[in-house]
Scaffold this motif. Structure first.
Motif, PDB file in Angstrom:
ATOM      1  N   MET A  32     -64.295  -8.755  14.326  1.00  0.00           N
ATOM      2  CA  MET A  32     -64.160  -7.840  15.459  1.00  0.00           C
ATOM      3  C   MET A  32     -63.513  -6.520  15.024  1.00  0.00           C
ATOM      4  SD  MET A  32     -64.693  -7.269  18.610  1.00  0.00           S
ATOM      5  CE  MET A  32     -64.134  -6.191  19.926  1.00  0.00           C
ATOM      6  N   ALA A  33     -62.453  -6.632  14.221  1.00  0.00           N
ATOM      7  CA  ALA A  33     -61.746  -5.430  13.786  1.00  0.00           C
ATOM      8  C   ALA A  33     -62.626  -4.567  12.899  1.00  0.00           C
ATOM      9  CB  ALA A  33     -60.457  -5.813  13.052  1.00  0.00           C
ATOM     10  N   VAL A  34     -63.375  -5.224  11.978  1.00  0.00           N
ATOM     11  CA  VAL A  34     -64.267  -4.472  11.085  1.00  0.00           C
ATOM     12  C   VAL A  34     -65.374  -3.809  11.879  1.00  0.00           C
ATOM     13  CG1 VAL A  34     -65.893  -4.671   9.182  1.00  0.00           C
ATOM     14  CG2 VAL A  34     -63.756  -5.941   9.119  1.00  0.00           C
ATOM     15  N   ALA A  35     -65.981  -4.548  12.810  1.00  0.00           N
ATOM     16  CA  ALA A  35     -67.056  -3.986  13.626  1.00  0.00           C
ATOM     17  C   ALA A  35     -66.558  -2.794  14.440  1.00  0.00           C
ATOM     18  CB  ALA A  35     -67.616  -5.058  14.560  1.00  0.00           C
ATOM     19  N   SER A  36     -65.357  -2.906  14.997  1.00  0.00           N
ATOM     20  CA  SER A  36     -64.795  -1.799  15.779  1.00  0.00           C
ATOM     21  C   SER A  36     -64.596  -0.565  14.910  1.00  0.00           C
ATOM     22  CB  SER A  36     -63.454  -2.224  16.401  1.00  0.00           C
ATOM     23  OG  SER A  36     -63.612  -3.337  17.247  1.00  0.00           O
ATOM     24  N   ALA A  37     -64.084  -0.783  13.684  1.00  0.00           N
ATOM     25  CA  ALA A  37     -63.841   0.347  12.783  1.00  0.00           C
ATOM     26  C   ALA A  37     -65.145   1.019  12.373  1.00  0.00           C
ATOM     27  CB  ALA A  37     -63.072  -0.128  11.551  1.00  0.00           C
ATOM     28  N   LEU A  38     -66.157   0.233  12.017  1.00  0.00           N
ATOM     29  CA  LEU A  38     -67.429   0.801  11.574  1.00  0.00           C
ATOM     30  C   LEU A  38     -68.143   1.530  12.711  1.00  0.00           C
ATOM     31  CD1 LEU A  38     -68.768  -2.085   9.303  1.00  0.00           C
ATOM     32  CD2 LEU A  38     -67.721   0.069   8.595  1.00  0.00           C
ATOM     33  N   ILE A  39     -68.127   0.927  13.896  1.00  0.00           N
ATOM     34  CA  ILE A  39     -68.758   1.587  15.049  1.00  0.00           C
ATOM     35  C   ILE A  39     -68.016   2.875  15.377  1.00  0.00           C
ATOM     36  CG2 ILE A  39     -69.201   1.394  17.526  1.00  0.00           C
ATOM     37  CD1 ILE A  39     -69.663  -1.617  17.050  1.00  0.00           C
ATOM     38  N   GLY A  40     -66.681   2.813  15.341  1.00  0.00           N
ATOM     39  CA  GLY A  40     -65.892   4.018  15.606  1.00  0.00           C
ATOM     40  C   GLY A  40     -66.181   5.121  14.605  1.00  0.00           C
ATOM     41  N   MET A  41     -66.329   4.753  13.317  1.00  0.00           N
ATOM     42  CA  MET A  41     -66.625   5.748  12.286  1.00  0.00           C
ATOM     43  C   MET A  41     -67.978   6.407  12.540  1.00  0.00           C
ATOM     44  SD  MET A  41     -67.139   5.161   8.173  1.00  0.00           S
ATOM     45  CE  MET A  41     -68.675   4.280   8.497  1.00  0.00           C
ATOM     46  N   LEU A  42     -69.003   5.605  12.859  1.00  0.00           N
ATOM     47  CA  LEU A  42     -70.334   6.166  13.110  1.00  0.00           C
ATOM     48  C   LEU A  42     -70.338   7.079  14.331  1.00  0.00           C
ATOM     49  CD1 LEU A  42     -72.553   3.022  12.384  1.00  0.00           C
ATOM     50  CD2 LEU A  42     -72.257   5.054  10.952  1.00  0.00           C
ATOM     51  N   VAL A  43     -69.641   6.668  15.387  1.00  0.00           N
ATOM     52  CA  VAL A  43     -69.571   7.501  16.597  1.00  0.00           C
ATOM     53  C   VAL A  43     -68.913   8.844  16.275  1.00  0.00           C
ATOM     54  CG1 VAL A  43     -68.501   7.720  18.877  1.00  0.00           C
ATOM     55  CG2 VAL A  43     -69.609   5.579  18.222  1.00  0.00           C
ATOM     56  N   LEU A  44     -67.829   8.796  15.518  1.00  0.00           N
ATOM     57  CA  LEU A  44     -67.129  10.036  15.160  1.00  0.00           C
ATOM     58  C   LEU A  44     -68.005  10.924  14.273  1.00  0.00           C
ATOM     59  CD1 LEU A  44     -63.565   8.591  14.489  1.00  0.00           C
ATOM     60  CD2 LEU A  44     -64.219  10.125  16.345  1.00  0.00           C
ATOM     61  N   PHE A  45     -68.745  10.319  13.336  1.00  0.00           N
ATOM     62  CA  PHE A  45     -69.654  11.105  12.494  1.00  0.00           C
ATOM     63  C   PHE A  45     -70.700  11.829  13.346  1.00  0.00           C
ATOM     64  CE2 PHE A  45     -68.979   8.412   8.430  1.00  0.00           C
ATOM     65  CZ  PHE A  45     -68.010   9.300   8.000  1.00  0.00           C
ATOM     66  N   PHE A  88     -61.189  12.975   8.922  1.00  0.00           N
ATOM     67  CA  PHE A  88     -60.581  12.516  10.172  1.00  0.00           C
ATOM     68  C   PHE A  88     -61.355  11.341  10.764  1.00  0.00           C
ATOM     69  CE2 PHE A  88     -59.037  16.883   9.802  1.00  0.00           C
ATOM     70  CZ  PHE A  88     -57.673  16.670   9.947  1.00  0.00           C
ATOM     71  N   ALA A  89     -62.669  11.306  10.550  1.00  0.00           N
ATOM     72  CA  ALA A  89     -63.451  10.162  11.019  1.00  0.00           C
ATOM     73  C   ALA A  89     -63.027   8.892  10.286  1.00  0.00           C
ATOM     74  CB  ALA A  89     -64.941  10.432  10.818  1.00  0.00           C
ATOM     75  N   LEU A  90     -62.838   8.998   8.966  1.00  0.00           N
ATOM     76  CA  LEU A  90     -62.388   7.852   8.192  1.00  0.00           C
ATOM     77  C   LEU A  90     -60.970   7.432   8.577  1.00  0.00           C
ATOM     78  CD1 LEU A  90     -63.718   8.808   4.629  1.00  0.00           C
ATOM     79  CD2 LEU A  90     -64.577   6.993   6.110  1.00  0.00           C
ATOM     80  N   LEU A  91     -60.103   8.414   8.789  1.00  0.00           N
ATOM     81  CA  LEU A  91     -58.718   8.108   9.152  1.00  0.00           C
ATOM     82  C   LEU A  91     -58.643   7.391  10.497  1.00  0.00           C
ATOM     83  CD1 LEU A  91     -55.678   8.343   8.698  1.00  0.00           C
ATOM     84  CD2 LEU A  91     -55.777  10.632   9.703  1.00  0.00           C
ATOM     85  N   MET A  92     -59.370   7.905  11.494  1.00  0.00           N
ATOM     86  CA  MET A  92     -59.309   7.315  12.830  1.00  0.00           C
ATOM     87  C   MET A  92     -59.934   5.918  12.850  1.00  0.00           C
ATOM     88  SD  MET A  92     -57.605   9.460  14.516  1.00  0.00           S
ATOM     89  CE  MET A  92     -57.760   8.680  16.128  1.00  0.00           C
ATOM     90  N   SER A  93     -61.029   5.725  12.115  1.00  0.00           N
ATOM     91  CA  SER A  93     -61.656   4.405  12.093  1.00  0.00           C
ATOM     92  C   SER A  93     -60.770   3.393  11.369  1.00  0.00           C
ATOM     93  CB  SER A  93     -63.039   4.489  11.444  1.00  0.00           C
ATOM     94  OG  SER A  93     -62.950   4.990  10.115  1.00  0.00           O
ATOM     95  N   THR A  94     -60.085   3.808  10.302  1.00  0.00           N
ATOM     96  CA  THR A  94     -59.169   2.908   9.600  1.00  0.00           C
ATOM     97  C   THR A  94     -57.983   2.553  10.487  1.00  0.00           C
ATOM     98  OG1 THR A  94     -59.791   3.971   7.514  1.00  0.00           O
ATOM     99  CG2 THR A  94     -57.827   2.591   7.499  1.00  0.00           C
ATOM    100  N   LEU A  95     -57.468   3.553  11.188  1.00  0.00           N
ATOM    101  CA  LEU A  95     -56.368   3.307  12.131  1.00  0.00           C
ATOM    102  C   LEU A  95     -56.804   2.327  13.219  1.00  0.00           C
ATOM    103  CD1 LEU A  95     -53.488   4.072  13.021  1.00  0.00           C
ATOM    104  CD2 LEU A  95     -54.479   5.971  14.318  1.00  0.00           C
ATOM    105  N   LEU A  96     -58.055   2.473  13.685  1.00  0.00           N
ATOM    106  CA  LEU A  96     -58.578   1.565  14.707  1.00  0.00           C
ATOM    107  C   LEU A  96     -58.624   0.128  14.186  1.00  0.00           C
ATOM    108  CD1 LEU A  96     -59.887   1.203  17.501  1.00  0.00           C
ATOM    109  CD2 LEU A  96     -62.093   1.727  16.436  1.00  0.00           C
ATOM    110  N   TYR A  97     -58.986  -0.035  12.909  1.00  0.00           N
ATOM    111  CA  TYR A  97     -59.002  -1.380  12.327  1.00  0.00           C
ATOM    112  C   TYR A  97     -57.625  -2.019  12.401  1.00  0.00           C
ATOM    113  CZ  TYR A  97     -58.708  -4.968   8.723  1.00  0.00           C
ATOM    114  OH  TYR A  97     -58.460  -6.139   8.056  1.00  0.00           O
ATOM    115  N   PHE A  98     -56.580  -1.287  12.008  1.00  0.00           N
ATOM    116  CA  PHE A  98     -55.228  -1.848  12.019  1.00  0.00           C
ATOM    117  C   PHE A  98     -54.772  -2.173  13.437  1.00  0.00           C
ATOM    118  CE2 PHE A  98     -55.115  -0.235   7.711  1.00  0.00           C
ATOM    119  CZ  PHE A  98     -54.258  -1.106   7.063  1.00  0.00           C
ATOM    120  N   VAL A  99     -55.172  -1.339  14.401  1.00  0.00           N
ATOM    121  CA  VAL A  99     -54.773  -1.583  15.790  1.00  0.00           C
ATOM    122  C   VAL A  99     -55.450  -2.837  16.335  1.00  0.00           C
ATOM    123  CG1 VAL A  99     -54.923  -0.679  18.144  1.00  0.00           C
ATOM    124  CG2 VAL A  99     -54.268   0.843  16.269  1.00  0.00           C
ATOM    125  N   VAL A 100     -56.756  -2.975  16.094  1.00  0.00           N
ATOM    126  CA  VAL A 100     -57.501  -4.120  16.625  1.00  0.00           C
ATOM    127  C   VAL A 100     -57.132  -5.400  15.882  1.00  0.00           C
ATOM    128  CG1 VAL A 100     -59.819  -5.096  16.942  1.00  0.00           C
ATOM    129  CG2 VAL A 100     -59.422  -2.669  17.379  1.00  0.00           C
TER     130      VAL A 100
END
Length: 427
Positions: free
Chosen positions: A1-14, A22-34
């Motif tokens: 779930m955490a990996v999927a959230s991070a990858l989807i977040g990265m693609l959306v930001l791209f 910043f897309a990589l930073l925010m998606s990595t941060l999302l992984y740690f949060v989830v």
């Protein structure tokens, strides 16, 4: 779930146009949060650890050397040399555009920097010679891709660091593919120039004094790539130390030989180098954290197992990797592809027995082609924004050159010796 959230977040930001870092930073941060169980301090530690390698010092050194050489008027002198070499060809200025990218490849190290420089320097001259601005822009953008394979390309340094591949071997591996790319581009320009009646060859002789002056001024600049490659080959210095030597040489040439580098110019060039270096190193910094959580989750291992089960051999894998990278290159920026996907695909290539240097050159060529491919090509947008060419016109004019790049990619894919002969001979 955490990996999927991070990858989807990265693609959306791209797709929203968020800068790569910043897309990589925010998606990595999302992984740690989830994910929740990993302490956030690991994110900071991994980001800072991503810049701890001494080899990364080569990046700011080569960027600074390229900026200093450009500020010293070297681009104009190399253009004069390129024009001298191509004046007897059909489409002389367009041919000089390709030749300039070959000569500048060892200086700028970046295809975006090369395309921006050529667009400002050459396209106005080509317009005066009645070349359509769309064609001029397409030649400029396509020829700038040569810079990604001619050492010391920044892409090679980043790829070598991210995947633990010899940077010196990568430098040498790109030479033959880069030369082939230039030759095929010049053949394409010649055919188009003949068919559309662009700029007939100049037959009148050049005075001997002018010929010697242009050649001497241009060849002095070309000592830099020889200094870099020769020094690495004979063990005089590492790639990082070669970058420092390149800075010293560019300063010497700019201050004492061409005498165009003044204290104010050096200060401006240093600031420009600093901003460009921060941009690249920040991407590497956050990409290290992004790659770390993918490793924690075993994504590279899962990809290796999946492809090993469904792909029959190394050629099939390389063709599949080419199709994947070309498709992704239509939507993602080249640095993002290089930093995010190469750590995933390189271990799979190694499982199939593919030489890591060979795969690195294939990967870099793929990422470069994406920069002139709509809808997200960074070199395409950079060139068109400077020249004023319409995107639709650019796409029509660049199609023949895009075909040339595919031919080069297939040649390197099916004939590994094109990439491996020089590294094996010199190292």
């Amino acid at each position: 779930m955490a990996v999927a959230s991070a990858l989807i977040g990265m693609l959306v930001l791209f797709f929203m146009g968020t800068p790569v870092a910043f897309a990589l930073l925010m998606s990595t941060l999302l992984y740690f949060v989830v994910e929740g169980s990993e302490p956030m301090v690991l994110l900071v530690q991994r980001m800072t650890g991503g810049l701890s390698a001494v080899s990364l010092l080569a990046v700011p050194f080569f960027i600074m050397a390229g900026v200093f050489m450009n500020r010293s008027g070297i681009a104009t002198r190399l253009l004069n040399l390129a024009g001298l070499l191509t004046r007897r060809m059909h489409g002389g200025l367009a041919q000089a555009n390709v030749m300039l990218s070959v000569l500048m490849g060892g200086l700028s190290g970046s295809n975006i920097a090369d395309s921006a420089m050529s667009a400002k320097l050459l396209v106005p001259r080509m317009t005066e010679q009645r070349y359509p601005v769309g064609f001029s822009s397409a030649v400029t953008a396509a020829s700038s891709l040569i810079t990604s394979t001619i050492p010391p390309a920044i892409a090679m340094i980043v790829y070598g660091y991210v995947n633990n591949v010899s940077i010196g071997r990568l430098f040498m591996a790109g030479v033959i593919p880069g030369v082939i790319m230039a030759m095929l581009l010049m053949v394409a320009v010649n055919l188009i120039a003949r068919r559309r009646g662009f700029q007939l060859p100049q037959r009148e002789p050049v005075p001997k004094g002018q010929w010697l002056s242009i050649t001497r001024a241009g060849l002095l600049a070309l000592v830099l790539p020889v200094l870099v490659i020769g020094g690495i080959r004979f063990g005089l210095f590492t790639p990082t130390e070669a970058g420092a030597m390149a800075v010293l040489y560019s300063l010497f040439v700019g201050v004492f030989v061409y005498r165009e580098l003044r204290p104010t110019t050096i200060a401006q060039a240093t600031r420009e180098s600093m901003l460009a270096s921060v941009n690249v190193l920040f991407i590497i910094c956050v990409a290290s954290a992004f790659a770390r959580f993918l490793t924690w989750e075993g994504i590279p291992q899962q990809m290796t197992e999946l492809l090993s089960e469904h792909v029959s051999g190394p050629i099939a894998f390389l063709l599949l990797a080419n199709l994947l990278l070309l498709a992704i290159g239509m939507f993602l920026e080249g640095n993002a592809i290089l930093i995010v996907l190469s750590p995933l695909l390189a271990p799979v290539a190694a499982e199939f027995g593919i030489d890591p240097v060979h795969f690195g050159i294939i990967f870099i060529i793929n990422a470069s082609i994406g920069t002139i491919t709509p809808p997200m090509g960074t070199v395409m947008f950079t060139t068109c924004s400077i020249t004023g060419a319409g995107i639709g016109t650019f796409i029509r004019e660049v199609l023949p050159f895009w075909g040339v790049m595919l031919v080069v990619l297939l040649l390197v894919t099916f004939f590994p010796a094109l990439a491996l002969t020089l590294p094996n001979l010199m190292f």
